[in-house]
Design a protein around this motif. Structure first.
Motif, PDB file in Angstrom:
ATOM      1  N   ASP A  16     -92.253 -17.065 -35.315  1.00 61.72           N
ATOM      2  CA  ASP A  16     -91.728 -16.428 -36.526  1.00 61.72           C
ATOM      3  C   ASP A  16     -90.282 -15.971 -36.331  1.00 61.72           C
ATOM      4  O   ASP A  16     -89.446 -16.129 -37.220  1.00 61.72           O
ATOM      5  N   HIS A  19     -88.033 -19.073 -36.482  1.00 61.18           N
ATOM      6  CA  HIS A  19     -87.807 -19.547 -37.854  1.00 61.18           C
ATOM      7  C   HIS A  19     -86.863 -18.623 -38.621  1.00 61.18           C
ATOM      8  O   HIS A  19     -86.027 -19.097 -39.400  1.00 61.18           O
ATOM      9  N   ALA A  20     -86.979 -17.312 -38.406  1.00 60.88           N
ATOM     10  CA  ALA A  20     -86.086 -16.369 -39.085  1.00 60.88           C
ATOM     11  C   ALA A  20     -84.638 -16.559 -38.635  1.00 60.88           C
ATOM     12  O   ALA A  20     -83.712 -16.526 -39.458  1.00 60.88           O
ATOM     13  N   CYS A  22     -83.351 -19.329 -37.435  1.00 56.13           N
ATOM     14  CA  CYS A  22     -82.883 -20.609 -37.986  1.00 56.13           C
ATOM     15  C   CYS A  22     -82.488 -20.471 -39.456  1.00 56.13           C
ATOM     16  O   CYS A  22     -81.487 -21.058 -39.893  1.00 56.13           O
ATOM     17  N   LYS A  23     -83.249 -19.686 -40.214  1.00 58.67           N
ATOM     18  CA  LYS A  23     -82.896 -19.451 -41.621  1.00 58.67           C
ATOM     19  C   LYS A  23     -81.571 -18.709 -41.732  1.00 58.67           C
ATOM     20  O   LYS A  23     -80.752 -19.001 -42.614  1.00 58.67           O
ATOM     21  N   ALA A  24     -81.339 -17.747 -40.842  1.00 58.97           N
ATOM     22  CA  ALA A  24     -80.073 -17.022 -40.859  1.00 58.97           C
ATOM     23  C   ALA A  24     -78.914 -17.958 -40.519  1.00 58.97           C
ATOM     24  O   ALA A  24     -77.833 -17.859 -41.116  1.00 58.97           O
ATOM     25  N   GLN A  25     -79.138 -18.879 -39.589  1.00 57.22           N
ATOM     26  CA  GLN A  25     -78.088 -19.835 -39.241  1.00 57.22           C
ATOM     27  C   GLN A  25     -77.783 -20.760 -40.417  1.00 57.22           C
ATOM     28  O   GLN A  25     -76.620 -21.057 -40.703  1.00 57.22           O
ATOM     29  N   VAL A  26     -78.816 -21.189 -41.126  1.00 58.92           N
ATOM     30  CA  VAL A  26     -78.606 -22.037 -42.302  1.00 58.92           C
ATOM     31  C   VAL A  26     -77.838 -21.258 -43.376  1.00 58.92           C
ATOM     32  O   VAL A  26     -76.973 -21.818 -44.056  1.00 58.92           O
ATOM     33  N   SER A  27     -78.129 -19.970 -43.507  1.00 55.17           N
ATOM     34  CA  SER A  27     -77.405 -19.154 -44.478  1.00 55.17           C
ATOM     35  C   SER A  27     -75.920 -19.067 -44.141  1.00 55.17           C
ATOM     36  O   SER A  27     -75.073 -19.109 -45.033  1.00 55.17           O
ATOM     37  N   ASP A  30     -74.354 -22.224 -45.196  1.00 54.44           N
ATOM     38  CA  ASP A  30     -74.160 -22.234 -46.652  1.00 54.44           C
ATOM     39  C   ASP A  30     -72.945 -21.407 -47.061  1.00 54.44           C
ATOM     40  O   ASP A  30     -72.185 -21.805 -47.943  1.00 54.44           O
TER      41      ASP A  30
END
Length: 101
Positions: A16, A19-20, A22-27, A30
């Motif tokens: 978990d 994944h969190a 990785c989501k921050a890196q994608v943000s 963006d």
């Protein structure tokens, strides 16, 4: 069975976190894409944050794959509970039928 469940939860917690991050890196990617053609001095902080998040995600991923929590020399997964229950069930059935083990 409780031990397998607890070890599985420990593994799931690390996943978990992975994944969190990785989501921050994608943000951050963006945000960088949204800034467009701004000078590098304005986007330097976001690039550094993205690199650091990627490094942390890589460390967590390597830890997850290299040393997952184990129970009875098996990786803690729900399938292990099925294996243990089928083994115990087989032993009980054989005992009730009169076979000595």
């Amino acid at each position: 069975m409780v031990q397998v469940w607890l070890a599985y939860k420990v593994n799931a917690c690390a996943q978990d976190h992975f994944h969190a991050i990785c989501k921050a890196q994608v943000s951050t990617f963006d945000l960088l894409a949204g800034l467009g053609d701004r000078p590098a001095s304005e986007t330097e902080g976001l690039r550094a944050a993205s690199d650091q998040l990627g490094a942390v995600a890589g460390e967590i991923e390597s830890e997850i794959t290299s040393s997952p929590s184990r129970v009875l020399f098996m990786e803690a997964r729900p399938a292990v509970v099925g294996i243990l229950l089928s083994g115990l069930g087989t032993i009980l059935i054989l005992r009730f039928r009169g076979f000595d083990l």
